[in-house]
Design an enzyme around this catalytic site. Sequence first.
Site, PDB file in Angstrom:
ATOM      1  N   ASP A  16     -46.901 -44.317  14.327  1.00 31.07           N
ATOM      2  CA  ASP A  16     -45.429 -43.756  15.099  1.00 31.07           C
ATOM      3  C   ASP A  16     -45.861 -43.268  16.527  1.00 31.07           C
ATOM      4  O   ASP A  16     -46.793 -42.697  16.548  1.00 31.07           O
ATOM      5  CB  ASP A  16     -45.165 -42.594  14.083  1.00 31.07           C
ATOM      6  CG  ASP A  16     -43.515 -42.290  14.320  1.00 31.07           C
ATOM      7  OD1 ASP A  16     -42.885 -42.942  14.961  1.00 31.07           O
ATOM      8  OD2 ASP A  16     -43.293 -41.079  13.666  1.00 31.07           O
ATOM      9  N   ASN A  64     -35.468 -48.833   9.455  1.00 35.35           N
ATOM     10  CA  ASN A  64     -35.517 -48.966  11.025  1.00 35.35           C
ATOM     11  C   ASN A  64     -34.111 -49.862  11.527  1.00 35.35           C
ATOM     12  O   ASN A  64     -34.109 -49.986  12.684  1.00 35.35           O
ATOM     13  CB  ASN A  64     -36.750 -49.513  11.662  1.00 35.35           C
ATOM     14  CG  ASN A  64     -37.962 -48.661  11.453  1.00 35.35           C
ATOM     15  OD1 ASN A  64     -39.018 -49.131  11.176  1.00 35.35           O
ATOM     16  ND2 ASN A  64     -37.500 -47.330  11.745  1.00 35.35           N
TER      17      ASN A  64
HETATM   18  C1  IPE Z   1     -41.811 -44.744  10.292  1.00 35.66           C
HETATM   19  O1  IPE Z   1     -41.634 -44.243  11.455  1.00 35.66           O
HETATM   20  C2  IPE Z   1     -41.964 -46.305  10.109  1.00 35.66           C
HETATM   21  C3  IPE Z   1     -42.821 -46.977  11.304  1.00 35.66           C
HETATM   22  C4  IPE Z   1     -43.839 -46.383  11.656  1.00 35.66           C
HETATM   23  C5  IPE Z   1     -42.821 -48.562  11.075  1.00 35.66           C
HETATM   24  P1  IPE Z   1     -40.129 -43.680  11.889  1.00 35.66           P
HETATM   25  O2  IPE Z   1     -40.220 -43.585  13.375  1.00 35.66           O
HETATM   26  O3  IPE Z   1     -39.042 -45.003  11.440  1.00 35.66           O
HETATM   27  O4  IPE Z   1     -40.015 -42.597  10.871  1.00 35.66           O
HETATM   28  P2  IPE Z   1     -38.806 -41.251  11.112  1.00 35.66           P
HETATM   29  O5  IPE Z   1     -37.556 -41.813  11.306  1.00 35.66           O
HETATM   30  O6  IPE Z   1     -39.470 -40.390  12.051  1.00 35.66           O
HETATM   31  O7  IPE Z   1     -39.086 -40.403   9.662  1.00 35.66           O
HETATM   32  C1  IPE Z   2     -43.048 -46.375  15.703  1.00 36.66           C
HETATM   33  O1  IPE Z   2     -42.592 -45.762  17.028  1.00 36.66           O
HETATM   34  C2  IPE Z   2     -42.569 -47.822  15.743  1.00 36.66           C
HETATM   35  C3  IPE Z   2     -41.497 -48.398  14.831  1.00 36.66           C
HETATM   36  C4  IPE Z   2     -40.911 -47.536  13.944  1.00 36.66           C
HETATM   37  C5  IPE Z   2     -41.261 -49.649  14.722  1.00 36.66           C
HETATM   38  P1  IPE Z   2     -41.106 -45.103  17.181  1.00 36.66           P
HETATM   39  O2  IPE Z   2     -40.328 -46.206  17.676  1.00 36.66           O
HETATM   40  O3  IPE Z   2     -40.683 -44.428  15.634  1.00 36.66           O
HETATM   41  O4  IPE Z   2     -41.471 -43.884  18.216  1.00 36.66           O
HETATM   42  P2  IPE Z   2     -40.873 -42.498  18.049  1.00 36.66           P
HETATM   43  O5  IPE Z   2     -40.960 -41.868  17.060  1.00 36.66           O
HETATM   44  O6  IPE Z   2     -39.529 -42.698  18.607  1.00 36.66           O
HETATM   45  O7  IPE Z   2     -41.614 -41.637  19.310  1.00 36.66           O
HETATM   46 MG    MG Z   3     -40.793 -42.741  14.924  1.00 36.72          MG
END
Ligand code: IPE
Ligand code: IPE
Ligand code: MG
Length: 227
Positions: A16, A64
């Site tokens: 993340d 997602n």
């Molecule tokens: C979890 O991260 C999913 C992945 C890392 C693929 P998210 O960024 O989607 O999770 P939330 O929305 O912060 O809980």
């Molecule tokens: C994790 O990074 C990647 C996926 C969930 C695919 P994020 O896109 O959630 O990054 P933040 O949480 O917005 O920083």
């Molecule tokens: Mg995230």
Amino acid sequence: MSEADSRARHVAIIMDGNGRWAKRRHLPRAMGHRQGVEAVRRLVRSLEGTGIECLTLYAFSSENWKRSEDEVDDLMDLMRKFIKSDLPEFIANDVKLHILGDWRALAPDIVAMLEDALEKTSGGSRTIAVALNYGGQAEIVHAARAAAAQGEITQESIEANLFSAGLPPLDLLIRTSGEVRLSNFLLWQAAYAEMLFVDTLWPDFTPEHLQQALDDFTNRERRFGGR
Ligand code: IPE
Ligand code: IPE
Ligand code: MG
């Protein structure tokens, strides 16, 4: 306990922080995801000698899809590029690909690429398990239904029908970017896993960070409810 017993065989990572990494640099989110792929590549190359038999990576959750169409498209394109560019290296490095989640619902060309990658890496000895279109609650429902169709619902019969069936038990679950939640990842498998939440944003995560996490794990006292 011997050193071998205290080593993490199965490590999972909630990767993340790509978006925040980009935001801090005034870059589009897609750039953060691109650097996130680099972090995956670095890590996969560094597994030799760590003792890790299975590394499970949360790449795309079933939630997602709520993101903008542009961002979802960027992520899917990165996936295509990654499979194409890194499959030969997976094969050369004895990596076996495993996929968790409802990945067959992805675009047909990605499904075909993944099927090809699964087949070509089937002889590998170290597993990289990728969670794609994955949700932990849906996984448990799916496993319970399958278990019921086969006979009795028991802990064992559910476990045998999870996407993770056949993988070693989960030892260590890491989440980057400072968020302290599971976001629907490996809910069943995490029952007795050790957890580590680090502030590092995913694109900045290096093999050294992984080694620190493994060292930290070695010093944990796991009890599994006993004394
Ligand atoms: C979890 O991260 C999913 C992945 C890392 C693929 P998210 O960024 O989607 O999770 P939330 O929305 O912060 O809980
Ligand atoms: C994790 O990074 C990647 C996926 C969930 C695919 P994020 O896109 O959630 O990054 P933040 O949480 O917005 O920083
Ligand atoms: Mg995230």
